[in-house]
Design a protein around this motif. Structure first.
Motif, mmCIF file in Angstrom:
data_model
loop_
_atom_site.group_PDB
_atom_site.id
_atom_site.type_symbol
_atom_site.label_atom_id
_atom_site.label_comp_id
_atom_site.label_asym_id
_atom_site.label_seq_id
_atom_site.Cartn_x
_atom_site.Cartn_y
_atom_site.Cartn_z
ATOM 1 N N GLN B 49 0.822 -1.210 0.000
ATOM 2 C CA GLN B 49 0.000 0.000 0.000
ATOM 3 C C GLN B 49 0.862 1.267 0.000
ATOM 4 O OE1 GLN B 49 -0.922 0.564 4.801
ATOM 5 N NE2 GLN B 49 -2.630 0.543 3.404
ATOM 6 N N LEU B 50 2.135 1.127 0.378
ATOM 7 C CA LEU B 50 3.037 2.280 0.330
ATOM 8 C C LEU B 50 3.172 2.806 -1.097
ATOM 9 C CD1 LEU B 50 5.987 1.266 2.730
ATOM 10 C CD2 LEU B 50 4.078 2.793 3.205
ATOM 11 N N ASP B 51 2.951 1.924 -2.072
ATOM 12 C CA ASP B 51 3.075 2.318 -3.481
ATOM 13 C C ASP B 51 1.979 3.278 -3.922
ATOM 14 O OD1 ASP B 51 5.239 0.823 -3.701
ATOM 15 O OD2 ASP B 51 4.442 -0.653 -5.110
ATOM 16 N N ALA B 52 0.867 3.306 -3.168
ATOM 17 C CA ALA B 52 -0.284 4.106 -3.590
ATOM 18 C C ALA B 52 -0.059 5.593 -3.311
ATOM 19 C CB ALA B 52 -1.540 3.616 -2.879
ATOM 20 N N VAL B 53 0.969 5.905 -2.526
ATOM 21 C CA VAL B 53 1.203 7.309 -2.173
ATOM 22 C C VAL B 53 2.355 7.850 -3.023
ATOM 23 C CG1 VAL B 53 1.742 8.904 -0.286
ATOM 24 C CG2 VAL B 53 0.482 6.787 0.183
ATOM 25 N N ASP B 54 2.152 9.028 -3.595
ATOM 26 C CA ASP B 54 3.204 9.645 -4.405
ATOM 27 C C ASP B 54 4.262 10.250 -3.487
ATOM 28 O OD1 ASP B 54 4.760 10.780 -6.313
ATOM 29 O OD2 ASP B 54 3.381 12.448 -6.756
ATOM 30 N N LEU B 55 5.459 9.713 -3.542
ATOM 31 C CA LEU B 55 6.527 10.173 -2.655
ATOM 32 C C LEU B 55 7.661 10.836 -3.441
ATOM 33 C CD1 LEU B 55 6.558 7.071 -0.295
ATOM 34 C CD2 LEU B 55 5.815 9.372 0.313
ATOM 35 N N GLY B 57 10.280 13.091 -4.746
ATOM 36 C CA GLY B 57 10.965 14.271 -4.215
ATOM 37 C C GLY B 57 10.978 14.373 -2.700
ATOM 38 N N VAL B 58 10.377 13.409 -1.984
ATOM 39 C CA VAL B 58 10.397 13.462 -0.515
ATOM 40 C C VAL B 58 11.739 12.919 -0.018
ATOM 41 C CG1 VAL B 58 9.293 12.716 1.627
ATOM 42 C CG2 VAL B 58 7.900 13.144 -0.423
ATOM 43 N N GLU B 59 12.407 13.692 0.791
ATOM 44 C CA GLU B 59 13.707 13.282 1.324
ATOM 45 C C GLU B 59 13.514 12.175 2.374
ATOM 46 O OE1 GLU B 59 17.829 13.562 1.461
ATOM 47 O OE2 GLU B 59 16.413 14.481 0.043
ATOM 48 N N PRO B 60 14.199 11.025 2.251
ATOM 49 C CA PRO B 60 14.048 9.967 3.265
ATOM 50 C C PRO B 60 14.457 10.473 4.650
ATOM 51 C CG PRO B 60 15.304 9.174 1.374
ATOM 52 C CD PRO B 60 15.154 10.655 1.200
ATOM 53 N N MET B 61 13.781 9.960 5.698
ATOM 54 C CA MET B 61 14.055 10.393 7.060
ATOM 55 C C MET B 61 14.404 9.167 7.899
ATOM 56 S SD MET B 61 11.360 12.544 9.377
ATOM 57 C CE MET B 61 11.064 11.805 10.965
#
Lengths: 496, 107
Positions: B49-55, B57-61
Motif C-alpha cells: 500500500q506504500l506504493d499508492a502514495v506519491d513520494l 521528491g520526498v527526502e528519506p528520514m
C-alpha cells in the motif's frame, strides 16, 4: 501478610509521601507487594524473577534513614518492576528469549541507574513478548502473561509483565519499552497509565536494541503524576547514548496538577473508525465531553496517513531489527548450538540463532533481511523512510490546530489468547500507536472506561499525543482527564 | 532493480525464502519454509500500500530528529573487565572466548 496497598489503586506518589511522613514504612509497602506477587504470579506470570531479599533489605535501609530524619530521595523505597529487555546487574536480562536465557548484564541501564539513585528498588524483572516483538504477551519463552482483569485474556504487549504487575498490585510502578505501542497498548488493556516519551528523552543505554530509531523506555504507572515523577527521574542527556536529546531532565511533577487554560484537543477523524469496538469510540467521546466540560476546545483534525503507518512501521522496525539482532551469533554471549563433527561455522551461526530465537523473531529478521537485500532496498526501506517524513509533516500540520491529539490507544479491549494468531492481524492492532514512534513524538495511554465481556470488566484506555518534547503539555492534559474520569475509571478493581 | 513490490510480494517464492533465511543466518527446517513464505507474502502484500502514495521528491528520514554527530571527549576510560566480558561466553579457554575450529583440513 496484609497491606494497605493490596489490589488498591493507591499510586506511587501517595505511597512515597506516606513513607516520607512516617504514616507507613517502606518495608510494609514492599512486603505487601511481595506477598501479592507470591500469591498472584503463578497465575499472571508477570515476573520472570522477583528479588524479595534485595527488596526488603533496601526498604529497611530507607526506613532507617527516615527514622534518623535523613532527607529521602523522590522514590525512596518504592518497588519498581523492570522489563526484561532492560539491563540490570541484579538477576538476568533475558528478553524472554532462549537466546539470552542465562544472560547476566555486567552493567545497569542508565534508566535503572537513575531510578536507583532516586531511591527506587528493583523488585523484579518482567516477562515480555520475545525481544519486544508482539502485542499480546503470548510470544514469551517463559510462558504467556495473563491479564489481571480476566485470566483468559492477554495483557497486551510487548511490555506485558510490567503492565500486569502494576495492574495486579505487585509493584508500585514499572518501566517498559515502546517501539510501536509496547507501553501504551498493554497499559490500555490493563487499566493503567503508560507513557512513551519523545524519542531521545530517556537514555537507551542498556535497553536491548530492537528498532534503534523507534525504541524508547517509559513509565507504566497507576497515575499520571507517577508517570511525571518517573520521567523526571529518568530523563536527561546521557553521554553513553548519543541519541539522547541535549536537554535537562524534566520537572513535570511541579506542573502536572496545573490544568491548561484554553486547551485545544484535536480528534483525528481517521481514528474514530467503525472498525473499533463500540466501547473504544465511546471512551474517546466521553473523554471529549469531559474536556469540553472543563472549557477545552475540541477540534476535528485530519491524519490521512494513519492507515499507512503499519506498512511504514513493518518496513523500518524489521529492517532495524534484522541489523540489530545480527549480533547474536553464538560466539561471545547468548545461546550456542552444539555442532556435530564436520559441521562448519555457518551452521554454528544459523543453528544457534534458530534454536535461540522464537518464530516471531525469526519472521521479523527474515522480513527485514529481505527488504534490505540487494534490489529491494529502494522499493521498501527508502520508500518507508520517505513515508516517515510525510507522517512527521502530517503531525506537525495537525499540531498547528491543536495542543494534543485524543483518540483510541487500541481498536479493542484485551483480546483472548490465540485470537490474533495470524501475524498480520496482530500487527494491525498497533494502528493508533506506531506513528507516534515513526515521528518520534510523545504519547500516553490513560484509563477511560470499561467494556463488559462475559461478565468481566475490561479496561479501555484512550491515547493522548503531543509533539516532540511537549511532555509537560501532554501530561497536564492527561491529568485533567484522569481527574475528570476518576468516578468511572475507579469503578472496578483488577482481581479477576 | 525490481520495479513493483506488489508483484514481488505475490510472487515470493520458496527459493527466495530459503535464500533470505541463509542471508539472515537462520536454519529453517524445509517443512517450515512454505509457512514462512505464506506469512511473509501476506505482510509484503499489505506493505505494498506504500506504493499508492506519491513520494516523488520526498527526502528519506532515517531518524526522528535531524541529529548531528556528538563526539565524546578523547579521554581514556576504563572498559569492561575481561571477567565481565567473559562471564556470558558460551565457552571459554583461560582468558579467551573458545570457538570451534573455523578452517577445514587443507584450507
Amino acid at each position: 501478610m496484609a497491606s494497605p496497598t493490596n489490589h488498591t489503586p493507591t499510586d506511587m506518589t501517595a505511597l512515597r509521601d506516606a513513607v516520607a511522613t512516617g504514616t507507613t514504612s517502606a518495608e510494609s509497602i514492599c512486603a505487601g507487594m511481595l506477598a501479592v506477587a507470591t500469591e498472584r504470579n503463578p497465575q499472571l506470570n508477570a515476573f520472570h524473577e522477583v528479588f524479595a531479599e534485595h527488596t526488603l533489605n533496601a526498604a529497611r535501609r530507607v526506613d532507617t534513614d527516615a527514622k534518623a530524619g535523613r532527607p529521602l530521595p523522590p522514590l525512596a523505597g518504592m518497588p519498581i518492576a523492570i522489563k526484561d529487555n532492560v539491563a540490570t546487574t541484579l538477576g538476568r536480562t533475558t528478553c524472554s528469549s532462549r537466546m539470552l536465557e542465562k544472560y547476566r548484564s555486567p552493567f545497569d541501564a542508565t534508566a535503572v541507574e537513575r531510578l536507583a539513585h532516586a531511591g527506587a528498588v528493583v523488585i523484579g524483572k518482567t516477562n515480555m513478548d520475545e525481544f519486544a516483538m508482539g502485542s499480546s504477551g503470548e510470544h514469551c519463552k517463559w510462558g504467556p502473561v495473563r491479564n489481571p482483569w480476566d485470566y483468559s485474556r492477554v495483557p497486551g504487549g510487548s511490555s506485558a509483565g510490567s503492565a500486569a504487575a502494576v495492574a495486579g498490585g505487585m509493584c508500585a510502578a514499572a518501566i517498559g519499552s515502546d517501539t510501536g505501542g509496547s507501553i501504551r497498548q498493554p497499559a490500555s488493556f490493563c487499566g493503567i497509565v503508560g507513557l512513551k516519551p519523545t524519542y531521545g528523552r530517556i537514555s537507551r543505554w542498556g535497553l536491548v536494541a530492537f528498532g534503534s530509531s523507534l525504541d524508547q523506555i517509559g513509565p507504566m504507572t497507576r497515575s499520571v503524576r507517577d508517570a511525571a515523577l518517573m520521567l523526571d527521574v529518568m530523563s536527561g542527556i546521557d553521554e553513553r547514548d548519543s541519541t539522547t536529546a541535549d536537554r535537562p531532565p524534566t520537572e513535570l511533577s511541579k506542573t502536572v496538577d496545573r490544568p491548561i487554560e484554553g486547551l485545544r484537543v484535536g480528534i483525528p477523524r481517521q481514528y474514530m473508525s467503525d472498525a473499533n469496538d463500540s466501547e473504544v469510540n465511546a471512551a474517546v467521546n466521553a473523554a471529549a465531553d469531559a474536556y469540553r466540560a472543563m472549557g477545552a476546545t475540541i477540534v476535528s483534525v485530519e491524519l490521512p496517513l494513519t492507515d499507512v503507518g503499519i506498512s511504514t512501521y513493518y518496513v523500518i522496525a524489521p529492517a532495524e531489527a534484522s541489523s540489530n539482532l545480527a549480533r547474536y551469533d553464538g560466539i561471545r554471549y547468548g545461546h550456542r548450538a552444539q555442532l556435530q563433527p564436520g559441521e562448519d561455522l555457518f551452521t554454528l551461526y544459523a543453528r544457534s540463532r534458530s534454536e535461540g530465537f522464537g518464530p516471531e523473531v525469526q519472521r521479523r529478521i527474515m522480513l527485514g533481511t529481505y527488504m534490505l537485500s540487494s534490489g529491494y532496498y529502494e522499493a521498501y526501506y527508502k520508500r518507508a523512510l520517505q513515508m516517515r517524513r510525510r507522517i512527521k509533516q502530517e503531525f506537525d500540520q495537525a499540531f498547528t490546530a491543536c495542543d494534543v491529539l485524543l483518540g483510541p490507544t487500541a481498536p479493542t479491549p484485551a483480546f483472548g489468547f490465540g485470537a490474533n494468531s495470524d501475524p498480520l492481524a496482530m500487527y494491525l492492532c498497533d494502528v493508533y500507536t506506531v506513528n507516534t514512534n515513526i515521528a518520534g513524538i510523545c504519547g500516553v495511554s490513560i484509563p477511560a472506561g470499561f467494556a463488559e465481556r462475559n461478565g468481566k470488566h475490561l479496561p479501555v484506555g484512550v491515547q493522548l499525543q503531543a509533539n516532540a518534547f511537549e511532555e509537560d503539555r501532554l501530561l497536564r492534559a492527561a491529568r485533567m482527564l484522569e481527574r475528570a474520569l476518576a468516578p468511572t475509571t475507579t469503578a472496578h478493581v483488577a482481581h479477576s | 532493480m525490481p520495479d513493483n513490490p506488489n508483484s514481488k510480494a505475490a510472487a515470493l517464492t520458496t527459493a527466495q525464502v530459503t535464500h533470505v533465511a541463509k542471508l539472515a543466518r537462520l536454519e529453517v527446517a524445509p517443512e517450515r519454509i512454505e509457512e514462512y513464505r505464506t506469512q511473509l507474502a501476506a505482510v509484503l502484500g499489505h506493505i505494498a500500500q506504500l506504493d499508492a502514495v506519491d513520494l516523488t521528491g520526498v527526502e528519506p528520514m532515517a531518524h526522528p530528529f535531524e541529529s548531528h554527530n556528538r563526539l565524546a571527549a578523547d579521554i581514556p576510560e576504563e572498559g569492561l573487565s575481561i571477567e565481565a566480558v567473559l562471564m556470558n561466553a558460551p565457552a571459554v579457554e583461560g582468558r579467551f572466548l573458545a570457538v570451534p575450529k573455523v578452517l577445514a583440513e587443507g584450507d
